[in-house]
Write a protein that holds these residues in place. Structure first.
Motif, short mmCIF file in Angstrom:
data_model
loop_
_atom_site.label_atom_id
_atom_site.label_comp_id
_atom_site.label_asym_id
_atom_site.label_seq_id
_atom_site.Cartn_x
_atom_site.Cartn_y
_atom_site.Cartn_z
N GLU A 41 0.95 -1.23 0.19
CA GLU A 41 -0.18 0.43 -0.24
C GLU A 41 0.93 1.59 -0.06
O GLU A 41 1.71 1.19 0.68
N ASP A 42 0.48 1.55 -0.92
CA ASP A 42 1.28 3.79 -0.84
C ASP A 42 0.43 4.92 -0.88
O ASP A 42 -0.18 4.79 -1.40
N PRO A 43 0.13 5.50 0.07
CA PRO A 43 -0.57 6.55 0.58
C PRO A 43 -0.86 7.46 -1.11
O PRO A 43 -1.34 8.25 -0.99
N ARG A 44 0.85 7.73 -1.55
CA ARG A 44 0.80 8.69 -2.48
C ARG A 44 -0.16 7.85 -3.61
O ARG A 44 -0.07 9.21 -5.20
N ASN A 45 -0.31 6.89 -4.00
CA ASN A 45 -1.24 7.23 -5.18
C ASN A 45 -2.91 7.74 -4.66
O ASN A 45 -3.53 8.03 -5.55
N LYS A 46 -3.52 7.58 -4.10
CA LYS A 46 -4.22 8.58 -3.81
C LYS A 46 -4.17 9.77 -4.10
O LYS A 46 -5.44 10.19 -4.99
N ASP A 47 -3.50 10.21 -4.50
CA ASP A 47 -3.59 12.40 -4.85
C ASP A 47 -2.55 11.78 -6.92
O ASP A 47 -2.20 13.03 -7.26
N ILE A 48 -2.73 10.68 -7.24
CA ILE A 48 -1.95 10.67 -8.86
C ILE A 48 -2.56 11.98 -9.37
O ILE A 48 -3.95 11.94 -9.72
N LYS A 49 -2.65 11.54 -10.99
CA LYS A 49 -2.98 12.38 -11.99
C LYS A 49 -2.46 11.66 -13.14
O LYS A 49 -1.38 11.01 -13.25
N ILE A 50 -4.23 12.08 -13.30
CA ILE A 50 -3.83 10.69 -14.36
C ILE A 50 -4.57 11.25 -16.35
O ILE A 50 -4.44 12.08 -15.93
N PHE A 51 -3.59 10.73 -17.20
CA PHE A 51 -2.88 11.70 -18.25
C PHE A 51 -4.67 11.16 -19.19
O PHE A 51 -5.03 9.90 -18.76
N ILE A 52 -4.81 11.79 -19.87
CA ILE A 52 -6.14 11.47 -20.76
C ILE A 52 -6.22 12.47 -21.89
O ILE A 52 -6.53 13.97 -21.83
N ASN A 53 -6.02 12.57 -23.09
CA ASN A 53 -5.34 12.11 -24.44
C ASN A 53 -4.92 13.78 -24.38
O ASN A 53 -5.65 15.11 -24.60
N GLU A 86 -4.51 15.86 -21.67
CA GLU A 86 -4.33 16.36 -20.33
C GLU A 86 -3.87 15.54 -19.05
O GLU A 86 -4.13 14.43 -18.73
N LEU A 87 -4.04 15.81 -18.41
CA LEU A 87 -3.63 15.31 -16.93
C LEU A 87 -4.61 15.83 -15.52
O LEU A 87 -5.30 17.21 -15.56
N PHE A 88 -5.01 14.90 -15.30
CA PHE A 88 -6.54 15.30 -13.80
C PHE A 88 -6.36 14.32 -12.46
O PHE A 88 -5.18 12.99 -12.78
N PRO A 89 -6.35 15.17 -11.76
CA PRO A 89 -6.64 14.64 -10.46
C PRO A 89 -7.17 12.90 -10.68
O PRO A 89 -7.59 13.08 -11.40
N ARG A 90 -6.88 11.98 -9.75
CA ARG A 90 -7.64 10.71 -9.82
C ARG A 90 -8.66 11.15 -9.66
O ARG A 90 -9.77 10.02 -10.35
N LEU A 93 4.20 8.33 -27.56
CA LEU A 93 3.73 7.94 -26.90
C LEU A 93 4.88 7.64 -25.22
O LEU A 93 4.24 7.86 -24.03
N LEU A 94 6.42 7.48 -26.17
CA LEU A 94 7.23 7.44 -24.94
C LEU A 94 6.77 8.82 -23.74
O LEU A 94 6.99 8.80 -22.82
N GLN A 95 7.18 10.01 -24.81
CA GLN A 95 6.70 10.61 -24.67
C GLN A 95 6.01 11.39 -23.83
O GLN A 95 5.19 12.78 -22.35
N MET A 96 4.73 10.71 -23.57
CA MET A 96 3.38 10.25 -22.56
C MET A 96 3.69 10.55 -21.73
O MET A 96 3.32 10.90 -20.85
N VAL A 97 3.83 9.24 -21.79
CA VAL A 97 4.58 8.49 -20.58
C VAL A 97 5.55 9.29 -19.76
O VAL A 97 4.78 9.26 -18.49
N GLN A 98 6.33 10.00 -20.13
CA GLN A 98 6.90 10.86 -19.55
C GLN A 98 6.22 11.65 -18.43
O GLN A 98 7.02 11.50 -17.73
N LYS A 99 5.54 12.13 -19.45
CA LYS A 99 5.07 13.43 -18.96
C LYS A 99 3.99 13.18 -17.95
O LYS A 99 3.88 13.80 -17.12
N THR A 100 3.21 12.30 -18.02
CA THR A 100 2.59 11.94 -16.22
C THR A 100 3.80 11.33 -15.59
O THR A 100 2.80 11.75 -14.11
#
Length: 305
Positions: free
Chosen positions: A10-22, A24-28, A85-92
């Motif tokens: 368990e890692d509490p940091r995952n509650k506040d991650i930003k997710i990449f969608i097309n 843009e980055l959005f809070p979880r 695609l690698l740049q998208m992953v790195q951005k995330t």
């Protein structure tokens, strides 16, 4: 607590991650996609998962080749390059300040539909890209004690209707297999091919050890696992006999050791199958040796230019 190859610390940091969608980055909590997405409607999409250690995505070329092959198989034209695609992953990763012990899942669907339908001609957008990166360390407890498997009645599909090597969103048959295993009291499911030979597991690839030899399936009816391929490679480089062959539950029940492989968990020992104890019921020495060799391969990958 969930037990199995995807059991993570368990890692509490995952509650506040930003997710990449097309792009843009959005809070979880705000990361959403339309109910008209083709992946949601009919499972029309592909995915890939990367492990990131010490700032480096591991075995990138193999993962990208698999994804582009999957896209070609389902007739999905990707409007971006592998480098994009690698740049998208790195951005995330950068947005989440992530660099070590990361699991990044990339999902690409055909796009938004005009109306609920499987017809690709009713897609009214380009592909949707979602990237979820999380802080994930595989549970050492799981590796130390091993897992149990149950042989499902759900068979791995024939290549002429849904090739098992395709990393697509349509995973319902694997979910069904896992449900059978869970109801039987096991951690995960072992799956046979259409001929009754051992093929794979619901989410990982299967290996067994007999004497000095390591056996795995022919590869015709199992997931096209990157870790599976790397374990076979490690065996060859270290003069360990690894046979890709047909074998049945008769062989498995009498195995000295068994283990499964996957991008997230690496090598995980199997200590019981269908209620039968494998070996002496403890993770085996050959599995431990291969785990060490695989970790060395990861170190080599990290240190490569």
């Amino acid at each position: 607590m969930v037990s199995g190859t995807h059991n993570a610390v368990e890692d509490p940091r995952n509650k506040d991650i930003k997710i990449f969608i097309n792009g843009e980055l959005f809070p979880r909590a705000e990361a959403k996609i339309s109910v008209f997405d083709s992946g949601y409607l009919v499972g029309d999409g592909i995915w890939e998962a990367f492990r990131v250690h010490k700032g480096k995505m591991l075995f990138v070329d193999q993962h990208l080749d698999r994804m582009w092959q999957s896209a070609k198989v389902i007739g999905l034209q990707l409007p971006f390059s592998k480098e994009d695609l690698l740049q998208m992953v790195q951005k995330t990763l950068d947005a989440n300040n992530m660099s070590d012990h990361i699991h990044a899942r990339v999902m690409v669907t055909r796009g938004f539909k005009k109306t609920p339908s499987q017809d690709p001609r009713l897609t009214i957008s380009g592909p949707n890209v979602v990237i979820i990166a999380e802080h994930k360390i595989a549970s050492e407890e799981t590796k130390n004690k091993g897992i149990s498997l149950f042989t499902s009645t759900i068979r791995r599909g024939s290549p002429d209707y849904l090739d098992p090597r395709l990393n697509c969103h349509s995973k319902l048959h694997e979910v069904q297999a896992l449900i059978q295993a869970l109801e039987a009291g096991a951690d995960e499911a072992l799956m046979l091919d259409v001929h009754g030979f051992v093929a794979t597991c619901n989410a990982t690839n299967f290996f067994m050890v007999k004497g000095d030899e390591v056996w795995t399936s022919t590869g015709q009816y199992c997931m096209n696992g990157i870790t599976r391929g790397n374990v076979i490679k490690v065996c060859k480089e270290n003069n360990i006999t690894c046979k890709e062959k047909n074998f049945s539950l008769f062989d498995v029940y009498g195995a000295d050791e068994c283990f499964v492989t996957g991008t997230f968990g690496g090598l995980t020992p199997v200590i019981k199958i269908d209620g039968r104890t494998i070996g002496d019921g403890n993770p085996g020495t050959k599995t431990d040796k291969l785990s060490t060799l695989y970790k060395s391969l990861i170190d080599t990958e990290i240190n490569a230019k």
